[in-house]
Design a protein around this motif. Structure first.
Motif, PDB file in Angstrom:
ATOM      1  N   ASP A  39      35.728  16.267 -29.452  1.00 20.01           N
ATOM      2  CA  ASP A  39      35.309  17.438 -29.293  1.00 20.01           C
ATOM      3  C   ASP A  39      33.737  17.141 -28.347  1.00 20.01           C
ATOM      4  N   ARG A  40      33.644  15.777 -29.595  1.00 19.89           N
ATOM      5  CA  ARG A  40      32.958  15.033 -29.632  1.00 19.89           C
ATOM      6  C   ARG A  40      33.115  13.871 -27.821  1.00 19.89           C
ATOM      7  N   GLN A  41      33.793  14.178 -27.775  1.00 16.64           N
ATOM      8  CA  GLN A  41      34.164  13.644 -25.696  1.00 16.64           C
ATOM      9  C   GLN A  41      34.143  14.426 -24.616  1.00 16.64           C
ATOM     10  N   LYS A  42      33.405  15.930 -24.777  1.00 20.08           N
ATOM     11  CA  LYS A  42      33.532  16.772 -24.083  1.00 20.08           C
ATOM     12  C   LYS A  42      32.432  16.697 -23.489  1.00 20.08           C
ATOM     13  N   LYS A  59      37.695  12.476 -20.284  1.00 23.75           N
ATOM     14  CA  LYS A  59      39.218  12.816 -19.617  1.00 23.75           C
ATOM     15  C   LYS A  59      39.850  12.019 -20.238  1.00 23.75           C
ATOM     16  N   LEU A  60      39.228  10.609 -19.776  1.00 21.76           N
ATOM     17  CA  LEU A  60      40.725   9.798 -19.845  1.00 21.76           C
ATOM     18  C   LEU A  60      40.683   9.544 -21.798  1.00 21.76           C
ATOM     19  N   GLU A  61      39.128   9.422 -21.981  1.00 21.46           N
ATOM     20  CA  GLU A  61      38.959   9.140 -23.652  1.00 21.46           C
ATOM     21  C   GLU A  61      39.551  10.078 -23.919  1.00 21.46           C
ATOM     22  N   VAL A  62      39.814  11.617 -23.732  1.00 23.37           N
ATOM     23  CA  VAL A  62      40.458  12.929 -24.676  1.00 23.37           C
ATOM     24  C   VAL A  62      42.078  12.963 -25.225  1.00 23.37           C
ATOM     25  N   ARG A  63      42.027  11.927 -23.455  1.00 27.39           N
ATOM     26  CA  ARG A  63      43.226  11.545 -23.170  1.00 27.39           C
ATOM     27  C   ARG A  63      44.248  10.983 -24.114  1.00 27.39           C
ATOM     28  N   ARG A  64      43.362   9.639 -24.474  1.00 26.09           N
ATOM     29  CA  ARG A  64      43.885   8.931 -25.749  1.00 26.09           C
ATOM     30  C   ARG A  64      43.624   9.201 -26.850  1.00 26.09           C
ATOM     31  N   LEU A  65      42.570   9.922 -26.910  1.00 28.63           N
ATOM     32  CA  LEU A  65      42.419  10.812 -28.324  1.00 28.63           C
ATOM     33  C   LEU A  65      43.916  11.386 -28.921  1.00 28.63           C
ATOM     34  N   GLU A  66      44.057  12.074 -27.715  1.00 30.33           N
ATOM     35  CA  GLU A  66      44.983  13.526 -28.104  1.00 30.33           C
ATOM     36  C   GLU A  66      46.666  12.320 -28.330  1.00 30.33           C
ATOM     37  N   ILE A  90      44.863  16.986 -47.085  1.00 27.87           N
ATOM     38  CA  ILE A  90      44.477  15.234 -46.453  1.00 27.87           C
ATOM     39  C   ILE A  90      45.039  15.816 -44.675  1.00 27.87           C
ATOM     40  N   LEU A  91      46.233  16.643 -44.605  1.00 31.83           N
ATOM     41  CA  LEU A  91      46.776  16.140 -43.017  1.00 31.83           C
ATOM     42  C   LEU A  91      45.859  17.227 -42.792  1.00 31.83           C
ATOM     43  N   ASP A  92      45.410  18.665 -43.618  1.00 23.72           N
ATOM     44  CA  ASP A  92      44.499  19.386 -42.327  1.00 23.72           C
ATOM     45  C   ASP A  92      42.794  18.637 -42.285  1.00 23.72           C
ATOM     46  N   SER A  93      42.079  17.654 -43.443  1.00 28.40           N
ATOM     47  CA  SER A  93      41.646  17.065 -43.255  1.00 28.40           C
ATOM     48  C   SER A  93      41.469  15.903 -42.055  1.00 28.40           C
ATOM     49  N   LYS A  94      42.685  15.499 -41.815  1.00 30.32           N
ATOM     50  CA  LYS A  94      42.780  14.891 -40.721  1.00 30.32           C
ATOM     51  C   LYS A  94      43.024  15.327 -39.080  1.00 30.32           C
ATOM     52  N   ILE A  95      43.662  16.483 -39.416  1.00 30.05           N
ATOM     53  CA  ILE A  95      43.628  17.807 -38.231  1.00 30.05           C
ATOM     54  C   ILE A  95      41.898  18.061 -37.791  1.00 30.05           C
ATOM     55  N   GLU A  96      41.534  18.188 -38.729  1.00 33.46           N
ATOM     56  CA  GLU A  96      40.316  18.396 -38.965  1.00 33.46           C
ATOM     57  C   GLU A  96      39.087  17.146 -37.860  1.00 33.46           C
ATOM     58  N   GLN A  97      39.762  16.731 -38.055  1.00 30.47           N
ATOM     59  CA  GLN A  97      38.233  14.808 -38.037  1.00 30.47           C
ATOM     60  C   GLN A  97      39.103  14.752 -36.645  1.00 30.47           C
ATOM     61  N   ALA A  98      40.081  14.592 -36.054  1.00 26.46           N
ATOM     62  CA  ALA A  98      40.747  14.998 -34.865  1.00 26.46           C
ATOM     63  C   ALA A  98      40.135  15.348 -34.388  1.00 26.46           C
ATOM     64  N   GLN A  99      40.058  16.677 -34.312  1.00 26.48           N
ATOM     65  CA  GLN A  99      39.607  17.555 -33.262  1.00 26.48           C
ATOM     66  C   GLN A  99      38.156  17.921 -32.446  1.00 26.48           C
ATOM     67  N   GLN A 139      48.638  12.879 -31.698  1.00 26.80           N
ATOM     68  CA  GLN A 139      50.241  13.242 -31.866  1.00 26.80           C
ATOM     69  C   GLN A 139      50.840  12.040 -32.174  1.00 26.80           C
ATOM     70  N   GLY A 140      51.032  10.138 -32.076  1.00 26.35           N
ATOM     71  CA  GLY A 140      51.166   9.422 -32.512  1.00 26.35           C
ATOM     72  C   GLY A 140      51.823   9.487 -33.931  1.00 26.35           C
ATOM     73  N   TYR A 141      50.428   9.660 -34.576  1.00 26.53           N
ATOM     74  CA  TYR A 141      50.016   9.730 -36.087  1.00 26.53           C
ATOM     75  C   TYR A 141      50.769  10.356 -36.444  1.00 26.53           C
ATOM     76  N   PHE A 142      50.806  12.216 -35.974  1.00 28.12           N
ATOM     77  CA  PHE A 142      51.065  12.973 -37.490  1.00 28.12           C
ATOM     78  C   PHE A 142      52.454  12.845 -36.898  1.00 28.12           C
ATOM     79  N   GLN A 143      53.068  12.335 -35.515  1.00 31.53           N
ATOM     80  CA  GLN A 143      54.710  12.097 -35.186  1.00 31.53           C
ATOM     81  C   GLN A 143      55.044  11.527 -36.369  1.00 31.53           C
TER      82      GLN A 143
END
Length: 115
Positions: free
Chosen positions: A20-23, A52-59, A7-16, A63-67
């Motif tokens: 990537d979609r925001q580039k 850039k703002l959207e990527v920062r917000r996603l990151e 589940i954690l790996d799938s969440k990481i892949e989805q987040a990535q 980060q908050g989710y995984f913490q």
């Protein structure tokens, strides 16, 4: 435990994929700027800033989710260790008082350790 890792790996892949979609496709914007004699540059700058703002917000969200997940997992592990320790202390007290035989104590202790 393996299921949680999947589940954690799938969440990481989805987040990535979300990041990537925001580039911004800079080659496309460069070509559009050439074809529009530079007018598209202003739109390109705006799109880049927004991206850039959207990527920062996603990151930050990632980060908050995984913490939060790590904090929850650490709390759960602590509770399990504390519960097991409390049970073992109670068992040893029962053994000392003669309420349990050595064999019963070891059997119950193995059950607690395995769980």
């Amino acid at each position: 435990m393996v299921y949680a890792k999947e589940i954690l790996d799938s969440k990481i892949e989805q987040a990535q994929r979300d990041v990537d979609r925001q580039k911004v496709n800079h080659i496309l914007h460069f070509l559009l700027s050439i074809f529009t004699a530079g007018i598209w540059v202003f739109i390109w700058i705006i799109i880049t800033i927004i991206s850039k703002l959207e990527v920062r917000r996603l990151e930050e969200n990632i980060q908050g989710y995984f913490q939060e997940k790590i904090k929850t997992a650490n709390t759960d592990i602590y509770k399990v260790k504390t519960d097991s320790a409390d049970k073992l202390i109670k068992l040893s007290g029962m053994l000392e008082k003669g309420l349990l035989t050595e064999e019963e104590f070891h059997t119950e202790k193995e059950k607690i350790i395995k769980s």
